[in-house]
Design an enzyme around this catalytic site. Sequence first.
Site, PDB file in Angstrom:
ATOM      1  N   HIS A 134      -7.239  -3.355  15.144  1.00 26.51           N
ATOM      2  CA  HIS A 134      -7.119  -2.896  13.754  1.00 26.51           C
ATOM      3  C   HIS A 134      -7.918  -1.597  13.594  1.00 26.51           C
ATOM      4  O   HIS A 134      -8.969  -1.432  14.198  1.00 26.51           O
ATOM      5  CB  HIS A 134      -7.642  -3.968  12.802  1.00 26.51           C
ATOM      6  CG  HIS A 134      -7.322  -3.656  11.373  1.00 26.51           C
ATOM      7  ND1 HIS A 134      -8.061  -2.770  10.634  1.00 26.51           N
ATOM      8  CD2 HIS A 134      -6.311  -4.076  10.566  1.00 26.51           C
ATOM      9  CE1 HIS A 134      -7.526  -2.664   9.427  1.00 26.51           C
ATOM     10  NE2 HIS A 134      -6.459  -3.454   9.364  1.00 26.51           N
ATOM     11  N   GLU A 273       0.201   0.860  11.590  1.00 27.28           N
ATOM     12  CA  GLU A 273      -0.603   1.052  10.383  1.00 27.28           C
ATOM     13  C   GLU A 273      -1.205   2.459  10.378  1.00 27.28           C
ATOM     14  O   GLU A 273      -2.271   2.680  10.968  1.00 27.28           O
ATOM     15  CB  GLU A 273      -1.743   0.037  10.348  1.00 27.28           C
ATOM     16  CG  GLU A 273      -1.273  -1.398  10.269  1.00 27.28           C
ATOM     17  CD  GLU A 273      -2.302  -2.260   9.552  1.00 27.28           C
ATOM     18  OE1 GLU A 273      -1.941  -2.891   8.567  1.00 27.28           O
ATOM     19  OE2 GLU A 273      -3.471  -2.268   9.972  1.00 27.28           O
TER      20      GLU A 273
HETATM   21  C1  PEP Z   1      -4.893  -3.241   6.423  1.00 27.73           C
HETATM   22  O1  PEP Z   1      -6.091  -3.092   6.285  1.00 27.73           O
HETATM   23  O2  PEP Z   1      -4.431  -3.692   7.486  1.00 27.73           O
HETATM   24  C2  PEP Z   1      -4.025  -2.897   5.318  1.00 27.73           C
HETATM   25  C3  PEP Z   1      -2.764  -2.701   5.569  1.00 27.73           C
HETATM   26  O3  PEP Z   1      -4.615  -2.773   4.089  1.00 27.73           O
HETATM   27  P1  PEP Z   1      -3.888  -2.444   2.695  1.00 27.73           P
HETATM   28  O4  PEP Z   1      -2.652  -3.295   2.610  1.00 27.73           O
HETATM   29  O5  PEP Z   1      -4.895  -2.798   1.654  1.00 27.73           O
HETATM   30  O6  PEP Z   1      -3.559  -0.993   2.729  1.00 27.73           O
END
Ligand code: PEP
Length: 360
Positions: A134, A273
Amino acid sequence: MTTPIYRNYYRQRTANQWRKIPAEQGDPSAIRPFLAGNWKMNLIPRAGVALAARIFDLCHNIRDVDMGFAPPFTGLSTLADYIEPDFLQREYGIGRNVFLLAQDTFFESKGAFTGEISADMLAAIGVDRVIIGHSDRRANLGKYFGFSSSVARRLSKSFLTQSHLRLSQRENPDIKILSAIAHLLEESNNDVLEGLEKFLEHELNERAGESDEAIQRKVHAALANGLQVIFCCGENREARRAHETFELLERQIRIGLDGVARPTMHEIIIAYEPIWAIGEGAKPAPPEQIAEVHDFIRNLLMDLYGEQVAARVRILYGGNVKPDNICEIMQLAGVDGALVGGASLNASDFSKIIRFGLPN
Ligand code: PEP
């Protein structure tokens, strides 16, 4: 014409394009989207169970998608007891589609690693899947743990002078290290030293965190202990601006998944992400960019593992997924679910995300 939303589907590649082909709802061999909530460092165990219960209540009889919950380590056991499939089936008409996720693991199995948790410890308490790589861990550890100030301190004149003295008193001092320190200590190098200190302090503050190599070791440790992996990747704002997104993602995936054999790829879920789209105040990535990156990742998987594997590996999107954008995101041919931070802490929001495409 609006793009349809499929909750279960197959994926095909025709004319160089990936497409979702609708499947019967609940078809056991179809692809099932995965909606995963990452609670990060929030909620004591009791509060986690209460949140999960409210979500299940709002998701009665939802069996066609996978849902996952990643509480902090302290909440795993309590939640594991609560989400026992027979109980969920009886109470909420759901069950085997609920997965317990850990937010991280360590690659060694035991020993003097204070504060770390191994993959077999997670498996032993009923964890199904583990989030690895992450961005909070890949990129933010430097800020929190202060590597940058500790390195900067090592570049001060007094630290270098003492180190030079200490090293030169050793039996077999490393001549290269000694001469490098002596060189830095020369009066004419004052500016170099100051510049180096500033550069490293900034670099470590911005970038220090888990390396691709450490992440690869974690992936293997998880798989070896029967845990599925949610492998996170994504670029920061700087990389996107410099048009280095694809290069960086390719490196993260090639190194992070190196050594994962083709038949094991069904144990891997990828979460794209983009760091700049995550968290409060950020905006989600535009659908065109999500689609472009998901296609890039899928094509890379096709090069590495062949078309059949690439078609089935679930690639989630994460970064400000909310009830009002989940449908648009799930309409994209390359997206198989979402990794959700903030909105997963709100029962109403997360249940709407799980129920994407269904009437309210
Ligand atoms: C995350 O931290 O993996 C994430 C996607 O956070 P958010 O949905 O709050 O942007």
